[in-house]
Design an enzyme around this catalytic site. Structure first.
Site, PDB file in Angstrom:
ATOM      1  N   VAL A  79      41.827  34.675  33.706  1.00  0.00           N
ATOM      2  CA  VAL A  79      41.669  35.996  34.285  1.00  0.00           C
ATOM      3  C   VAL A  79      42.484  36.970  33.449  1.00  0.00           C
ATOM      4  O   VAL A  79      43.652  36.727  33.148  1.00  0.00           O
ATOM      5  CB  VAL A  79      42.137  36.026  35.757  1.00  0.00           C
ATOM      6  CG1 VAL A  79      41.953  37.421  36.336  1.00  0.00           C
ATOM      7  CG2 VAL A  79      41.368  35.012  36.588  1.00  0.00           C
ATOM      8  N   ASP A 124      36.276  28.377  51.099  1.00  0.00           N
ATOM      9  CA  ASP A 124      37.542  28.154  50.390  1.00  0.00           C
ATOM     10  C   ASP A 124      38.542  29.245  50.742  1.00  0.00           C
ATOM     11  O   ASP A 124      39.158  29.840  49.868  1.00  0.00           O
ATOM     12  CB  ASP A 124      37.300  28.102  48.877  1.00  0.00           C
ATOM     13  CG  ASP A 124      38.495  27.498  48.126  1.00  0.00           C
ATOM     14  OD1 ASP A 124      39.355  26.871  48.788  1.00  0.00           O
ATOM     15  OD2 ASP A 124      38.577  27.650  46.902  1.00  0.00           O
TER      16      ASP A 124
END
Length: 997
Positions: A697, A819
């Site tokens: 990221v 999740d």
């Protein structure tokens, strides 16, 4: 002779158990049947002749036979000993309320208890079907099986009770529909079936035959269609609760025949049409009515408002017309909530004059005229919420004397005049919101007495004068927004004492002087906006020490001197120093074209940012060009090497971009102010802010100053690796597709925004909005966890809950995240939460036939619901369990799994620690104990969400309601007459939108 002596000794030394009568011996066996950690049976002495003095035992005064066993709240665990209990022939009262009795009840268990009148097994762990044989107890008057795990349909035999007066089956797992044969129990006074997962069905008209009924509680029973007219025949009914269902049609006029009814609750249905216009005058006992969150139209009946009401809740409908003046005549009225309607006219001028009004919320209507002067006549008013109306005139002086007030919201009206001096210093007010009116005058020095004030919102008014030094006494102040007023003078020196301050916004005023010393004490400040004032002096270096600051705007002032290099320590999302008198070098971190607009209008600044020097004098231009020429000549030595490196870089683009730009495909989901090439150019190692098995990221600062986060997935992502089809043996690389498919169509303030995606054959990029404070888990379980005080943690829980509720209830078809965990909850600069990472999200089967079976477990250790782990069946309840774990993290500050727990996880650790040590050993020690009550309530929500049985977990919409209730400190409705439990009575406050204030 020796034999007789031995026999005599044996009799003398025989155990004294034989002294007990037969019923005492039976009770001793019952005692052995249970685990008794609290020593409830400690005084059950075997030496007594009868058990009549034992704890929980009551006997007949003449025959000394046992008539009553009350083991309520004894913390007993074990199977229900029906075969022993029924051997006591005169036993007529049995209560095991609130224990851990955990067996099933067979058809033969209770048949022998023919003397039984009262049977209370509520709040236990009983399972299986309801025993049909219990209806054979001819003397039974009271049967409460609330709060167990009974399943299946209600047996037909339940329609044959002869003397039953109370039937409580609340909060079980009952299915089928509510049977019509319950209308045959003519003796019934209370029928409580709420919170069961019944199949969609109508209210049986036959219930209108129960003419002795006093309580009918069918909350959240999956009821559909219209309310039958026959309910109007229940002449003795005092409590009618049909809330949280799918009822539609109009409210039948026959309900006005319920002349004994005290309370009517029909909120959160789909009822339409108008309220019955007539007939209310006969309902002289009616005190509380709630028909909020429906689709009602028309006007508020005058007859209804003439009743001696205590609580009137009509919010979130489409009602119009005036609020009848007669509502002000009620001497009992303590609650009036009418927000989010289309009501017009003026508020009754005597409102509050005759009753002890506690809560008033008329927000989001079209009320005009003045605020009634008598709202706090009795001195007990807690909330006055009137935002988004057309109110005029001044704030009544009487409100300035209302020391009980804790929330005042008058924003977005046409109010004017000065604020009563006493109002500034009310000691219990936590929220004072006056924005977007025409108020004038100064902030009175009495504000120093507002010790509980956390939000002071004065934006867009005409306040003037100096900000008083006394504002520095407000140790709990989190937000001070006074922008677009006419404040003058310098900032008070004591304002630096506001150690809890998170937002200071005073842009567009006439403030002057220098910034005060000691700004470093604003450790929790994340927004500082002083733009467009007349402030001067140097920019304090101390600003660079404000570690959570991400919004800094000092533009449009007269700041001079150099820009402190310490500002490079900040991670800013908004940065503007333009139109000042700054000079010298720009700190290297900001000496880039993308920050040019942040420095425009400072003649003394130039640096190497192209275009920044436009508008300077010719001499300055000449000098600058001379310097540039010198640097250019010195750089010629390196030109060949630079050119070579540049072409090398172009030829091997995979080092930086993975593939040639021309091969990228862009798919956007919002209007973009950037291209994919600008993203690709920024993907270097210096910008990496996180990595995992799925990729990396990056933080990318765009040329327009905007910041985005880019997730780069290479080849088979982590998500794909986790999605192995065990039946087919292949890999389903659908993580990227799932994320794009899910986030591309979602628009919600608490769901992370996906700007666009870029793809090639072997590389995929997802471009999101940038979250400066990263993942909740990383922050909560790091040394920076002290930044997350309780109000911020509550706000995070509220935001995340609203995001998940949107997925579960507002998306069609619903979406299950699969999740949910703390690190998939990202935090913006204001610690607002966004739910993120939808790589394993799934759409729930639209036909509503149940959970969808997955071929692999998706989720993270410590967050996976127990039933998901062994059934692989996924629905919204799996997300709710995971969210419950996040709540426990927020309250305890602990990891979901930790070696300290041994073989347990956080859920089991919390339950065990609560039982053994108490709440003080569970709550995060870094949190202020003054919030302990609210933390306990939120902890209870977390435990409810993590219930082992999915059916016992509340929906996300209900979780949001419960959290909102805690945030507002609203009145709780005691439902003890129904099931002996305290049940929250939730309200939707349109003026809050879920804020912690």
């Amino acid at each position: 002779m020796l034999f007789h002596i031995a026999l005599l000794l044996l009799l003398l030394l025989a155990p004294c158990t034989f002294c007990l009568n037969q019923e005492g011996l039976i009770l001793q066996k019952i005692k052995l049947n249970f685990d008794d950690p609290d020593n409830f049976f400690s005084d059950w002495n075997e030496l007594d002749e009868t058990p009549c003095k034992w704890r929980g035992v009551t006997c007949d005064t003449v025959s000394h036979s046992v008539t009553s066993l009350d083991f309520s709240n004894a913390n007993l665990a074990g199977p229900f000993p029906a075969y022993l209990l029924c051997r006591m022939r005169n036993l007529n009262f049995i209560s095991f309320f609130n224990n851990s009795v955990n067996s099933t009840l067979t058809e033969s268990d209770l048949v022998a208890c023919q003397s039984l009148v009262h049977l209370d097994l509520a709040q236990n762990l009983l399972t299986g079907g309801l025993p049909s044989s219990v209806a054979e107890l001819v003397n039974l008057e009271y049967l409460d099986l609330t709060g167990n795990n009974f399943s299946g349909e209600i047996p037909a035999s339940f329609g044959t009770f002869r003397q039953l007066e109370v039937l409580g089956l609340v909060e079980n797992l009952l299915d089928g529909t509510i049977p019509a044969f319950l209308g045959n129990i003519s003796t019934l006074k209370q029928l409580n079936l709420s919170y069961n997962p019944f199949l969609p069905g109508k209210i049986p008209p036959e219930l209108g035959n129960l003419t002795n009924l006093e309580t009918l509680w069918l909350t959240q029973c999956n009821l559909i269609d219209e309310i039958p007219d026959s309910l109007g025949r229940l002449g003795r009914l005092t409590d009618l609760d049909l809330a949280l269902n799918g009822l539609d049609g109009s409210i039948p006029s026959s309900l006005t025949e319920l002349t004994s009814v005290v309370q009517i609750e029909l909120y959160n249905n789909s009822l339409s049409g108008e309220l019955p216009a007539n007939g209310w005058s006969k309902m002289t006992a009616l005190r509380r009515i709630d028909v909020s969150m429906n689709e009602l139209t028309g006007t508020i009946p005058t007859e209804l408002c003439e009743l001696p009401l205590e609580s009137l809740n009509l919010y979130e409908n489409s009602l119009e017309g005036d609020l009848p003046e007669s509502i002000a005549k009620s001497t009992n009225l303590y609650e009036l909530r009418l927000f989010q309607n289309h009501l017009t006219g003026t508020l009754p001028k005597d409102l509050g004059k005759n009753s002890a009004l506690l809560w008033l919320d008329v927000s989001s209507n079209n009320f005009s005229g003045e605020i009634p002067a008598y709202l706090c006549e009795k001195g007990v008013l807690l909330e006055a919420l009137m935002i988004d109306n057309s109110l005029t005139g001044e704030i009544p002086a009487t409100l300035g004397q209302c020391r009980s007030l804790n929330r005042i919201r008058l924003a977005n009206n046409n109010l004017s005049g000065t604020i009563p001096e006493g109002l500034w210093g009310l000691p219990h007010v936590s929220l004072l919101d006056l924005k977007s009116n025409s108020f004038s005058g100064v902030i009175a020095k009495t504000i120093g007495g507002a010790s509980n004030l956390s939000s002071l919102i004065l934006s867009r008014n005409r306040f003037s004068g100096n900000i008083p030094e006394e504002i520095g006494f407000l140790g709990n102040l989190l937000e001070f927004s006074g922008d677009e007023n006419v404040f003058s003078g310098s900032l008070p020196g004591k304002i630096v004492n506001l150690g809890q301050l998170g937002k200071l916004d005073l842009h567009d005023n006439a403030l002057s002087g220098e910034l005060p010393e000691g700004i470093y004490s604003w450790k929790k400040l994340n927004e500082l906006n002083l733009a467009n004032n007349d402030l001067a002096g140097n920019i304090p270096r101390e600003i660079g020490s404000l570690s959570v600051l991400n919004y800094l705007d000092l533009s449009g002032n007269r700041f001079s001197g150099k820009i402190p290099n310490e500002l490079q320590n900040l991670k800013l999302n908004q940065f503007n120093l333009s139109n000042n008198r700054l000079s010298g070098d720009i700190p290297p971190l900001y000496a880039k074209v993308m920050y040019k607009n942040s420095f425009l209008g400072n003649p003394g600044l130039c640096g190497d940012i192209e275009g920044l020097c436009d508008g300077r004098s010719d001499a300055a231009h000449g000098y600058a060009w001379l310097l540039r020429l010198i640097f250019v000549l010195a750089a010629l030595v390196l030109i060949v090497g630079v050119v070579w490196f540049y072409w090398k870089y172009r030829n091997f683009g995979k080092v930086k971009r993975a593939v040639d730009k021309s091969k990228w495909t862009l798919m956007s989901f919002h209007k973009l102010g950037f291209s994919e090439y600008e993203i690709l150019d920024a993907l270097d190692e210096d910008n990496v802010i996180g990595s995992g098995s799925s990729g990396k990221v990056y933080k990318v600062v765009l040329s327009n100053g905007e910041v985005v986060a880019v997730k780069k997935l290479w080849g088979s992502s982590k998500i794909a690796d986790e999605s192995i089809d065990v039946e087919k043996g292949n890999v389903q690389d659908d993580g990227f597709a799932a994320e794009v498919e899910t986030l591309g169509k979602i628009r919600h303030k608490n769901i992370v925004k996906l700007w666009c995606c870029c793809t090639t054959r072997d590389c995929k990029l997802l471009v999101y909005e940038y979250m400066p404070n990263g993942g909740l888990g990383d922050l909560l379980h790091s040394t920076k966890s002290g930044l997350l005080d309780w109000p911020i943690r509550y706000k995070i829980a509220m935001d995340a809950a609203e995001g998940l509720a949107y997925l579960h209830h507002d998306c069609v078809p619903p979406i299950v995240h699969r999740d949910v965990k703390s690190n998939n909850i990202l935090l913006d600069g204001d610690f607002g939460a966004r739910v993120a990472d939808f790589g394993v999200a799934k759409v729930v089967d639209a036909n509503g036939k149940g959970a969808k079976s997955m071929s692999v477990i998706a989720g993270s250790c410590g967050y996976i619901a127990p039933e998901y782990a062994y059934t692989l069946r996924v629905n919204e309840k799996s997300d709710i369990y995971s969210f419950g774990v996040v709540i426990l993290e927020l309250v305890t500050g602990r990891l979901p799994v930790d070696p300290e727990y041994g073989e347990k996880d956080l859920v089991k650790w919390v339950c065990t620690t609560l039982d053994q040590k108490g709440i003080d050993h569970v709550i995060d020690t870094k949190l202020d104990s003054c919030f302990k009550e609210d933390m306990c309530k939120v902890l209870n929500i977390g435990l409810l969400c993590t219930s082992p049985l999915p059916i016992n977990r509340p929906s996300m919409r209900r979780v949001v309601k419960m959290l909102q209730e805690i945030g507002r400190g609203n009145h709780l409705k005691n439902a003890s007459t129904k099931d002996g439990k305290l049940t929250p009575y939730y309200y939707e406050d349109a003026s809050d939108q879920g804020s912690v204030a």
